[in-house]
Write a protein that holds these residues in place. Structure first.
Motif, PDB file in Angstrom:
ATOM      1  N   TYR A 197       0.877  -1.069  -0.189  1.00 18.70           N
ATOM      2  CA  TYR A 197       0.009  -0.010   0.043  1.00 18.70           C
ATOM      3  C   TYR A 197       0.929   1.278   0.010  1.00 18.70           C
ATOM      4  O   TYR A 197       0.547   2.362  -0.567  1.00 18.70           O
ATOM      5  N   LEU A 198       1.950   1.218   0.838  1.00 19.10           N
ATOM      6  CA  LEU A 198       2.820   2.331   0.876  1.00 19.10           C
ATOM      7  C   LEU A 198       3.335   2.691  -0.347  1.00 19.10           C
ATOM      8  O   LEU A 198       3.884   3.749  -0.804  1.00 19.10           O
ATOM      9  N   MET A 199       3.922   1.550  -1.223  1.00 20.99           N
ATOM     10  CA  MET A 199       4.371   1.553  -2.445  1.00 20.99           C
ATOM     11  C   MET A 199       3.497   2.395  -3.493  1.00 20.99           C
ATOM     12  O   MET A 199       3.797   3.392  -4.155  1.00 20.99           O
ATOM     13  N   TYR A 200       1.919   1.848  -3.250  1.00 16.97           N
ATOM     14  CA  TYR A 200       0.975   2.672  -3.922  1.00 16.97           C
ATOM     15  C   TYR A 200       1.143   4.074  -3.757  1.00 16.97           C
ATOM     16  O   TYR A 200       0.622   4.987  -4.768  1.00 16.97           O
ATOM     17  N   CYS A 201       0.902   4.278  -2.544  1.00 18.62           N
ATOM     18  CA  CYS A 201       0.909   5.593  -2.064  1.00 18.62           C
ATOM     19  C   CYS A 201       1.799   6.535  -2.447  1.00 18.62           C
ATOM     20  O   CYS A 201       1.727   7.734  -2.853  1.00 18.62           O
ATOM     21  N   ALA A 202       3.038   6.169  -2.350  1.00 13.87           N
ATOM     22  CA  ALA A 202       4.213   6.929  -2.814  1.00 13.87           C
ATOM     23  C   ALA A 202       3.972   7.092  -4.262  1.00 13.87           C
ATOM     24  O   ALA A 202       4.371   8.219  -4.758  1.00 13.87           O
ATOM     25  N   ALA A 203       3.643   6.283  -5.022  1.00 12.36           N
ATOM     26  CA  ALA A 203       3.490   6.244  -6.428  1.00 12.36           C
ATOM     27  C   ALA A 203       2.393   7.256  -6.826  1.00 12.36           C
ATOM     28  O   ALA A 203       2.584   8.118  -7.768  1.00 12.36           O
ATOM     29  N   VAL A 204       1.354   7.234  -6.260  1.00 13.10           N
ATOM     30  CA  VAL A 204       0.176   8.022  -6.576  1.00 13.10           C
ATOM     31  C   VAL A 204       0.389   9.455  -6.014  1.00 13.10           C
ATOM     32  O   VAL A 204      -0.065  10.499  -6.758  1.00 13.10           O
ATOM     33  N   GLY A 210       3.114  15.806  -9.924  1.00 15.10           N
ATOM     34  CA  GLY A 210       3.916  15.897 -11.169  1.00 15.10           C
ATOM     35  C   GLY A 210       5.453  15.448 -11.480  1.00 15.10           C
ATOM     36  O   GLY A 210       6.033  15.422 -12.286  1.00 15.10           O
ATOM     37  N   GLU A 211       5.761  14.393 -10.600  1.00 13.95           N
ATOM     38  CA  GLU A 211       6.723  13.735 -10.290  1.00 13.95           C
ATOM     39  C   GLU A 211       6.739  12.356 -11.051  1.00 13.95           C
ATOM     40  O   GLU A 211       6.646  11.229 -10.346  1.00 13.95           O
ATOM     41  N   THR A 212       6.726  12.619 -12.367  1.00 18.32           N
ATOM     42  CA  THR A 212       6.185  11.110 -13.134  1.00 18.32           C
ATOM     43  C   THR A 212       7.510  10.136 -12.921  1.00 18.32           C
ATOM     44  O   THR A 212       7.132   8.960 -12.770  1.00 18.32           O
ATOM     45  N   ALA A 213       8.749  10.168 -13.098  1.00 19.62           N
ATOM     46  CA  ALA A 213       9.937   9.177 -12.735  1.00 19.62           C
ATOM     47  C   ALA A 213       9.801   8.506 -11.531  1.00 19.62           C
ATOM     48  O   ALA A 213       9.834   7.510 -11.299  1.00 19.62           O
ATOM     49  N   GLU A 214       9.505   9.386 -10.408  1.00 17.71           N
ATOM     50  CA  GLU A 214       9.492   9.020  -8.930  1.00 17.71           C
ATOM     51  C   GLU A 214       7.976   7.962  -8.887  1.00 17.71           C
ATOM     52  O   GLU A 214       8.187   6.997  -8.403  1.00 17.71           O
ATOM     53  N   SER A 215       6.995   8.382  -9.578  1.00 15.52           N
ATOM     54  CA  SER A 215       5.910   7.805  -9.581  1.00 15.52           C
ATOM     55  C   SER A 215       5.877   6.394 -10.261  1.00 15.52           C
ATOM     56  O   SER A 215       5.432   5.204 -10.078  1.00 15.52           O
ATOM     57  N   LEU A 216       6.723   6.281 -11.418  1.00 15.53           N
ATOM     58  CA  LEU A 216       6.939   5.107 -12.170  1.00 15.53           C
ATOM     59  C   LEU A 216       7.924   4.266 -11.438  1.00 15.53           C
ATOM     60  O   LEU A 216       7.846   2.840 -11.378  1.00 15.53           O
ATOM     61  N   SER A 217       8.738   4.836 -10.747  1.00 17.70           N
ATOM     62  CA  SER A 217       9.771   4.140  -9.888  1.00 17.70           C
ATOM     63  C   SER A 217       9.043   3.107  -8.982  1.00 17.70           C
ATOM     64  O   SER A 217       9.337   1.876  -8.487  1.00 17.70           O
ATOM     65  N   TYR A 218       8.042   3.864  -8.009  1.00 19.63           N
ATOM     66  CA  TYR A 218       7.408   3.121  -7.150  1.00 19.63           C
ATOM     67  C   TYR A 218       6.383   2.152  -7.712  1.00 19.63           C
ATOM     68  O   TYR A 218       6.148   1.010  -6.965  1.00 19.63           O
ATOM     69  N   THR A 219       5.998   2.465  -8.834  1.00 20.77           N
ATOM     70  CA  THR A 219       4.880   1.583  -9.249  1.00 20.77           C
ATOM     71  C   THR A 219       5.464   0.265  -9.889  1.00 20.77           C
ATOM     72  O   THR A 219       5.049  -0.845  -9.898  1.00 20.77           O
ATOM     73  N   SER A 220       6.811   0.712 -10.353  1.00 18.73           N
ATOM     74  CA  SER A 220       7.624  -0.580 -10.623  1.00 18.73           C
ATOM     75  C   SER A 220       7.780  -1.418  -9.501  1.00 18.73           C
ATOM     76  O   SER A 220       7.808  -2.780  -9.696  1.00 18.73           O
ATOM     77  N   MET A 221       8.167  -0.830  -8.252  1.00 18.98           N
ATOM     78  CA  MET A 221       8.469  -1.625  -6.961  1.00 18.98           C
ATOM     79  C   MET A 221       7.003  -2.389  -6.681  1.00 18.98           C
ATOM     80  O   MET A 221       7.171  -3.468  -6.379  1.00 18.98           O
TER      81      MET A 221
END
Length: 413
Positions: A197-204, A210-221
């Protein structure tokens, strides 16, 4: 009881200056007051119990029951039992523009104060109870009140309780406090890898800033975690991951859903390289994009091939089977409709709590002319949905499914 108390008070007045008679009358009045107080407690607790039994009998609350529960709670602000019953009943009823949310939040907060003062709970008991109160507050969209309770818990008892951190992050994320949600979620994820859940929360939260790269990184995790996940935890991971994939690939122009990011078509080379590092993520993201992009409706094979790769990683992903159904349903070739039903059925077998699956299945049955099967699927979808609550039913599946159900029933008749 009221008549008996009145008679005792009148006897007290009649005693006048007779000290002995006055003392006796006063004692009798006090006794009757105590009896009436106990009777009132019994009566009000009985009313609360009656409301609770009605709530349990019908499996939920309607507007009338909510109104009765809140009225009883406001008339008896010092009764923990009544506040608890009212809070539980009223927080279960959600719909757009509900007028009871503020009153419900007040009952929840009173309930917490009374529980702490009357029961002298242990640390463990209080933390568990307070987290339950916070969840109720989230249910009625009082995110700041929920965050206040959870922040006090974290300050008093430490912040090593992952459930507490998850609830607090949810309070921030849902309360438009994306920066705080991101900071809390990433701090935990940097040291632990056990909270999808916290991976999802970090991503969303990153995406909202507007931090797309960070969002993609946590979504990949999250994608890696989901690919290897199994058991009871899988369905939650599946839903969180799929929601992020929808965020990246959809733009529906409906402000209340949040799907307006236009990320997929604007990915940089660096961002695509980040996605490519995780083939499961890459395949799933591309397939979801193709599933919803009408320009590719005549090429279902390409998208289904990507989904085959996804399901080879984890065949128990209900949302992945649902995507297969969407791909087949959106195909220009009607021969895929029967395949869509099979895909939706598999999704429903894996997780029967996703309304969109049953609604999509009903639409497919409608196209096939299998109206009775469509009716059954509609009924399953509607049983899972609030009547009108876009906070929990973004796309208004309830209203669309209700219309479809009416048409299917007319077709059968």
């Amino acid at each position: 009881m009221d008549s008996a108390l009145l008679a005792a008070e009148e006897a007290e007045q009649e005693a006048g200056q007779d000290a002995k008679a006055l003392k006796k009358a006063e004692k009798n009045t006090e006794k009757m007051e105590n009896v009436c107080e106990k009777y009132d407690i019994f009566r009000t607790d009985g009313e609360a119990l009656a409301l609770w039994e009605q709530y349990k009998k019908y499996g939920g609350a309607d507007a009338d029951l909510v109104e009765e529960a809140l009225l009883l709670a406001e008339e008896n602000p010092d009764s923990f039992q009544i506040q608890y019953v009212a809070a539980t009943i009223t927080s279960s009823l959600t719909y757009d523009g509900a007028k009871h949310y503020d009153q419900t939040a007040e009952a929840i907060l009173r309930c917490g104060e009374l529980y702490e003062s009357e029961n002298s709970p242990s640390e463990t008991e209080w933390i568990s109870f307070a987290k339950g109160m916070a969840q109720m507050l989230l249910d009625v969209y009082h995110e700041d009140d929920a965050a206040g309770i959870l922040e006090e818990l974290a300050a008093a008892y430490g912040d090593d309780d992952v459930e507490l951190i998850e609830l607090l992050a949810q309070s921030y994320e849902r309360g438009d406090r994306a920066e705080e949600a991101y900071a809390l979620a990433t701090e935990y994820c940097e040291e632990h890898d056990d909270s999808p859940y916290l991976m999802y929360c970090a991503a969303v939260s990153a995406l909202k800033q507007g931090e797309t790269a960070e969002s993609l990184s946590y979504t990949s995790m999250l994608a890696s975690y989901t690919a290897a996940c199994e058991g009871d935890e899988l369905n939650d991971c599946d839903i969180w991951l799929f929601e992020m994939l929808e965020y990246f690939t959809l733009n529906d122009n409906a402000q209340y859903t949040g799907f307006q990011y236009d990320v997929y078509d604007e990915l940089t080379d660096e961002e695509n390289a980040l996605i490519d590092e995780n083939p499961f993520f890459r395949n799933y993201l591309d397939a979801v994009y193709l599933a919803y992009n009408s320009d590719h409706a005549d090429e279902p094979e390409d998208a289904l091939e990507l989904m085959t790769e996804v399901l080879n990683e984890n065949p128990a992903l209900a949302s992945a089977w649902y995507v297969c159904g969407v791909i087949a349903s959106n195909s220009d070739d009607d021969t895929y409709t029967e395949d869509a039903v099979v895909y939706y059925q598999r999704a429903g077998e894996l997780n029967d709590q996703i309304p969109a699956v049953w609604y999509a299945m009903a639409k497919a049955y409608d196209r096939l002319g299998e109206y009775e099967a469509g009716i059954e699927a509609c009924q399953k979808a509607l049983a899972l949905l609030p009547e009108e609550d876009h906070g929990n039913d973004w796309y208004g599946i309830n209203i669309h499914c209700s219309t479809l159900l009416h048409n299917l029933q007319a077709a059968v008749e």
